[in-house]
Design an enzyme around this catalytic site. Structure first.
Site, PDB file in Angstrom:
ATOM      1  N   ASP A  28       0.933  -1.287   0.079  1.00 33.40           N
ATOM      2  CA  ASP A  28       0.108  -0.071  -0.053  1.00 33.40           C
ATOM      3  C   ASP A  28       0.966   1.289   0.096  1.00 33.40           C
ATOM      4  O   ASP A  28       1.746   1.412   0.856  1.00 33.40           O
ATOM      5  CB  ASP A  28      -0.860   0.097   1.128  1.00 33.40           C
ATOM      6  CG  ASP A  28      -1.929   1.209   1.049  1.00 33.40           C
ATOM      7  OD1 ASP A  28      -1.914   2.240   0.708  1.00 33.40           O
ATOM      8  OD2 ASP A  28      -3.193   0.868   1.495  1.00 33.40           O
ATOM      9  N   ILE A  29       0.733   2.074  -0.827  1.00 30.71           N
ATOM     10  CA  ILE A  29       1.538   3.301  -1.014  1.00 30.71           C
ATOM     11  C   ILE A  29       1.018   4.477   0.160  1.00 30.71           C
ATOM     12  O   ILE A  29       1.862   5.295   0.391  1.00 30.71           O
ATOM     13  CB  ILE A  29       1.155   4.209  -2.206  1.00 30.71           C
ATOM     14  CG1 ILE A  29      -0.195   4.734  -2.364  1.00 30.71           C
ATOM     15  CG2 ILE A  29       1.901   3.300  -3.317  1.00 30.71           C
ATOM     16  CD1 ILE A  29      -0.421   5.511  -3.649  1.00 30.71           C
ATOM     17  N   ASN A  85     -12.780  -3.344   3.957  1.00 28.71           N
ATOM     18  CA  ASN A  85     -13.748  -2.528   4.099  1.00 28.71           C
ATOM     19  C   ASN A  85     -14.814  -2.200   2.884  1.00 28.71           C
ATOM     20  O   ASN A  85     -14.293  -2.706   1.726  1.00 28.71           O
ATOM     21  CB  ASN A  85     -12.975  -1.052   3.961  1.00 28.71           C
ATOM     22  CG  ASN A  85     -12.042  -0.973   5.066  1.00 28.71           C
ATOM     23  OD1 ASN A  85     -12.316  -1.241   6.490  1.00 28.71           O
ATOM     24  ND2 ASN A  85     -10.869  -0.361   4.778  1.00 28.71           N
ATOM     25  N   GLY A  91     -14.622   3.509   5.249  1.00 30.77           N
ATOM     26  CA  GLY A  91     -13.394   3.904   4.565  1.00 30.77           C
ATOM     27  C   GLY A  91     -12.770   3.307   3.477  1.00 30.77           C
ATOM     28  O   GLY A  91     -11.745   3.620   2.980  1.00 30.77           O
ATOM     29  N   GLN A  92     -13.852   2.616   2.417  1.00 32.28           N
ATOM     30  CA  GLN A  92     -13.338   2.282   1.162  1.00 32.28           C
ATOM     31  C   GLN A  92     -13.271   3.180   0.354  1.00 32.28           C
ATOM     32  O   GLN A  92     -14.230   4.180   0.031  1.00 32.28           O
ATOM     33  CB  GLN A  92     -14.510   1.187   0.653  1.00 32.28           C
ATOM     34  CG  GLN A  92     -14.015   0.739  -0.767  1.00 32.28           C
ATOM     35  CD  GLN A  92     -14.843  -0.404  -1.114  1.00 32.28           C
ATOM     36  OE1 GLN A  92     -16.180  -0.339  -0.780  1.00 32.28           O
ATOM     37  NE2 GLN A  92     -14.620  -0.991  -2.088  1.00 32.28           N
ATOM     38  N   HIS A  98     -10.735  -5.385  -2.204  1.00 25.78           N
ATOM     39  CA  HIS A  98      -9.227  -5.408  -1.546  1.00 25.78           C
ATOM     40  C   HIS A  98      -9.329  -5.857  -0.277  1.00 25.78           C
ATOM     41  O   HIS A  98     -10.161  -5.483   0.852  1.00 25.78           O
ATOM     42  CB  HIS A  98      -8.434  -4.266  -1.930  1.00 25.78           C
ATOM     43  CG  HIS A  98      -8.748  -2.850  -1.422  1.00 25.78           C
ATOM     44  ND1 HIS A  98     -10.071  -2.215  -1.732  1.00 25.78           N
ATOM     45  CD2 HIS A  98      -8.465  -2.340  -0.363  1.00 25.78           C
ATOM     46  CE1 HIS A  98     -10.043  -1.327  -1.310  1.00 25.78           C
ATOM     47  NE2 HIS A  98      -9.219  -0.991  -0.195  1.00 25.78           N
ATOM     48  N   HIS A 100      -6.674  -5.697   3.146  1.00 16.78           N
ATOM     49  CA  HIS A 100      -5.547  -5.351   3.809  1.00 16.78           C
ATOM     50  C   HIS A 100      -5.116  -6.290   4.730  1.00 16.78           C
ATOM     51  O   HIS A 100      -5.539  -6.850   5.259  1.00 16.78           O
ATOM     52  CB  HIS A 100      -5.858  -4.115   4.626  1.00 16.78           C
ATOM     53  CG  HIS A 100      -6.343  -2.924   3.751  1.00 16.78           C
ATOM     54  ND1 HIS A 100      -5.788  -1.613   3.570  1.00 16.78           N
ATOM     55  CD2 HIS A 100      -7.817  -2.591   3.508  1.00 16.78           C
ATOM     56  CE1 HIS A 100      -6.672  -1.012   3.062  1.00 16.78           C
ATOM     57  NE2 HIS A 100      -8.049  -1.281   2.787  1.00 16.78           N
TER      58      HIS A 100
END
Length: 112
Positions: A28-29, A85, A91-92, A98, A100
């Site tokens: 994740d960036i 999410n 918070g998506q 995806h 996390h």
């Protein structure tokens, strides 16, 4: 086409961790922990709220990949969190399913 679809098609570079015919995993960036990897299906699925029985196999693969990523990152003993999410209030921010995988430090509960 969403940003995750572009990453899956290698149109946008990402630091890949794992890939097979059905999924791709990358760092994740905007990492929220020392280890923060996203696991996505290559097929565009908007979110967990849109999955159907046809997605059972890929959902299982996402979770198995999450476990493998955590294990490879050395998180098996200390622990890790797997988060999915769905929707704005959760918070998506990217509307592509995806998972996390977070770890590498103590994580508070409840999140949020």
């Amino acid at each position: 086409m969403c940003i995750f679809c572009k990453i899956a098609k290698k149109e946008i570079p990402a630091k890949l961790v794992l890939e097979d015919d059905d999924l791709v995993a990358f760092h994740d960036i905007n990492a929220q922990a020392p280890i923060h990897v996203l696991v996505i299906p290559k097929q565009h699925i908007t979110g967990i709220g849109e999955v159907t029985d046809e997605h059972v196999t890929v959902l299982g693969k996402l979770l198995v990949a999450a476990r493998r990523i955590a294990e490879d990152a050395g998180l098996s003993q200390s622990g890790f969190r797997v988060v999915v999410n769905h929707g704005q209030h959760a918070g998506q921010t990217v509307h592509h399913l995806h998972v996390h995988v977070l770890g590498g430090r103590p994580l508070a509960w409840p999140p949020g």
